[in-house]
Design a protein around this motif. Structure first.
Motif, PDB file in Angstrom:
ATOM      1  N   PRO A   5       0.811  -1.213   0.000  1.00 23.83           N
ATOM      2  CA  PRO A   5       0.000   0.000   0.000  1.00 23.83           C
ATOM      3  C   PRO A   5       0.852   1.274   0.000  1.00 23.83           C
ATOM      4  O   PRO A   5       1.963   1.286   0.543  1.00 23.83           O
ATOM      5  CB  PRO A   5      -0.824  -0.123   1.290  1.00 23.83           C
ATOM      6  CG  PRO A   5      -0.905  -1.602   1.539  1.00 23.83           C
ATOM      7  CD  PRO A   5       0.420  -2.145   1.081  1.00 23.83           C
ATOM      8  N   ALA A   7       0.473   3.942   1.700  1.00 24.13           N
ATOM      9  CA  ALA A   7       0.734   4.419   3.058  1.00 24.13           C
ATOM     10  C   ALA A   7       1.971   3.743   3.640  1.00 24.13           C
ATOM     11  O   ALA A   7       2.775   4.374   4.340  1.00 24.13           O
ATOM     12  CB  ALA A   7      -0.476   4.172   3.959  1.00 24.13           C
ATOM     13  N   VAL A  37      -4.031   6.103   1.732  1.00 25.70           N
ATOM     14  CA  VAL A  37      -5.047   5.049   1.824  1.00 25.70           C
ATOM     15  C   VAL A  37      -6.212   5.368   0.888  1.00 25.70           C
ATOM     16  O   VAL A  37      -6.718   4.502   0.165  1.00 25.70           O
ATOM     17  CB  VAL A  37      -5.549   4.886   3.267  1.00 25.70           C
ATOM     18  CG1 VAL A  37      -6.650   3.836   3.327  1.00 25.70           C
ATOM     19  CG2 VAL A  37      -4.413   4.488   4.196  1.00 25.70           C
ATOM     20  N   ASP A  40      -5.178   4.810  -2.743  1.00 23.23           N
ATOM     21  CA  ASP A  40      -5.199   3.394  -3.104  1.00 23.23           C
ATOM     22  C   ASP A  40      -6.623   2.933  -3.401  1.00 23.23           C
ATOM     23  O   ASP A  40      -6.858   2.137  -4.318  1.00 23.23           O
ATOM     24  CB  ASP A  40      -4.597   2.542  -1.974  1.00 23.23           C
ATOM     25  CG  ASP A  40      -3.107   2.296  -2.157  1.00 23.23           C
ATOM     26  OD1 ASP A  40      -2.636   2.339  -3.314  1.00 23.23           O
ATOM     27  OD2 ASP A  40      -2.411   2.057  -1.154  1.00 23.23           O
ATOM     28  N   ASP A  65      -6.859  -5.686   1.957  1.00 24.62           N
ATOM     29  CA  ASP A  65      -5.909  -5.008   2.840  1.00 24.62           C
ATOM     30  C   ASP A  65      -6.685  -4.502   4.052  1.00 24.62           C
ATOM     31  O   ASP A  65      -7.647  -3.738   3.894  1.00 24.62           O
ATOM     32  CB  ASP A  65      -5.238  -3.838   2.114  1.00 24.62           C
ATOM     33  CG  ASP A  65      -4.388  -2.990   3.051  1.00 24.62           C
ATOM     34  OD1 ASP A  65      -3.391  -3.515   3.572  1.00 24.62           O
ATOM     35  OD2 ASP A  65      -4.741  -1.825   3.286  1.00 24.62           O
ATOM     36  N   VAL A  67      -6.232  -2.298   6.461  1.00 25.18           N
ATOM     37  CA  VAL A  67      -6.314  -0.857   6.701  1.00 25.18           C
ATOM     38  C   VAL A  67      -7.231  -0.204   5.667  1.00 25.18           C
ATOM     39  O   VAL A  67      -8.147   0.557   6.007  1.00 25.18           O
ATOM     40  CB  VAL A  67      -4.912  -0.211   6.666  1.00 25.18           C
ATOM     41  CG1 VAL A  67      -5.030   1.310   6.743  1.00 25.18           C
ATOM     42  CG2 VAL A  67      -4.070  -0.732   7.823  1.00 25.18           C
ATOM     43  N   ALA A  68      -7.000  -0.490   4.393  1.00 18.62           N
ATOM     44  CA  ALA A  68      -7.815   0.102   3.338  1.00 18.62           C
ATOM     45  C   ALA A  68      -9.269  -0.337   3.454  1.00 18.62           C
ATOM     46  O   ALA A  68     -10.191   0.470   3.251  1.00 18.62           O
ATOM     47  CB  ALA A  68      -7.259  -0.280   1.968  1.00 18.62           C
ATOM     48  N   VAL A  98      -0.430   0.940  10.735  1.00 20.54           N
ATOM     49  CA  VAL A  98       0.428   0.523   9.625  1.00 20.54           C
ATOM     50  C   VAL A  98       1.724  -0.085  10.140  1.00 20.54           C
ATOM     51  O   VAL A  98       2.208  -1.098   9.610  1.00 20.54           O
ATOM     52  CB  VAL A  98       0.707   1.715   8.688  1.00 20.54           C
ATOM     53  CG1 VAL A  98       1.747   1.343   7.627  1.00 20.54           C
ATOM     54  CG2 VAL A  98      -0.582   2.180   8.016  1.00 20.54           C
TER      55      VAL A  98
END
Length: 228
Positions: A5, A7, A37, A40, A65, A67-68, A98
């Motif tokens: 990613p 980030a 983020v 992405d 993912d 976080v995303a 992250v």
């Protein structure tokens, strides 16, 4: 190598491989990572910048993912917000999340040190340098080549400029000014700085619009940059 990613790419560039400490503006990195983020998600056709000025979900399918996907769920469930509002809402504790993911995958390690007997200080030196090496190779090719990079690398370049993270490139002073000019040239020709029409951009207009608005939001939050 499978891309990581954006980030994570920003964070790896900001943290020193040996000392495990971040350099540059703390808030700049946090805002840049929040924007990364969202970018992405835009690159994956999950969110778009709407005519009413808000970021909106156009496809709620998870990316895989954590976080995303958490951000995508939040954007879908929350009331509409502007890009600037989302940056402020997402930047808190994003860095920790992250870093935890990078530690879990063995990319960096968490070194917990105690200062003055009571204060815990965490450092995150690199364990697997391959990821950052690939990032820097892409940026070097973008800075030294004549052709424009792919849209993802162009987006990373725009984030580096907007978040004032150019020192993370670790260039000697005699190369820094030329590198700054090349970074801005890439961002501009990608349609991210408003100097090129979105139709003429090297990236999809929908992505360029998201990146451009987020870049402006970062700049507004950090204030006017100091002249070189």
């Amino acid at each position: 190598m499978t891309p990581i990613p954006l980030a994570e790419e920003l964070l790896l560039l900001a943290y020193d491989d040996q000392t495990g400490k971040a350099s540059g503006s703390r808030i700049g990195l946090d805002l840049g990572m929040a924007a990364a983020v969202l970018i992405d998600l835009a690159l994956a056709n999950r969110i778009a910048y709407a005519a009413d000025g808000y970021l909106k979900v156009v496809d709620a399918t998870p990316l895989g993912d954590p976080v995303a996907d958490a951000v995508l769920e939040k954007v879908a469930a929350d009331e509409p917000h502007t890009p600037a509002q989302w940056l402020q809402r997402l930047r808190h504790r994003l860095r920790i999340r992250v870093l935890e993911d990078l530690c879990a995958r063995g990319v960096v390690q968490d070194v917990d040190e105690t200062q003055l007997g009571v204060i815990h200080v965490h450092r995150y030196p690199t364990s697997d340098p391959a990821y950052e090496a690939e990032i820097r190779q892409r940026l070097t090719a973008a800075l030294t080549g004549d052709s424009l990079p792919d849209e993802r690398t162009a987006a990373l370049v725009t984030l580096l400029v907007a978040a004032r993270m150019e020192p993370a490139l670790k260039l000697p002073p005699e190369e820094a000014i030329r590198a700054h000019e090349r970074l801005e040239e890439i961002a501009s020709n990608a349609g991210f700085l408003g100097d090129v029409s979105l139709e003429d951009s090297i990236v999809r207009p929908s992505v360029a619009l998201v990146v451009a608005t987020l870049g402006k939001a970062i700049t507004a939050a950090l204030g006017a940059p100091k002249p070189l």
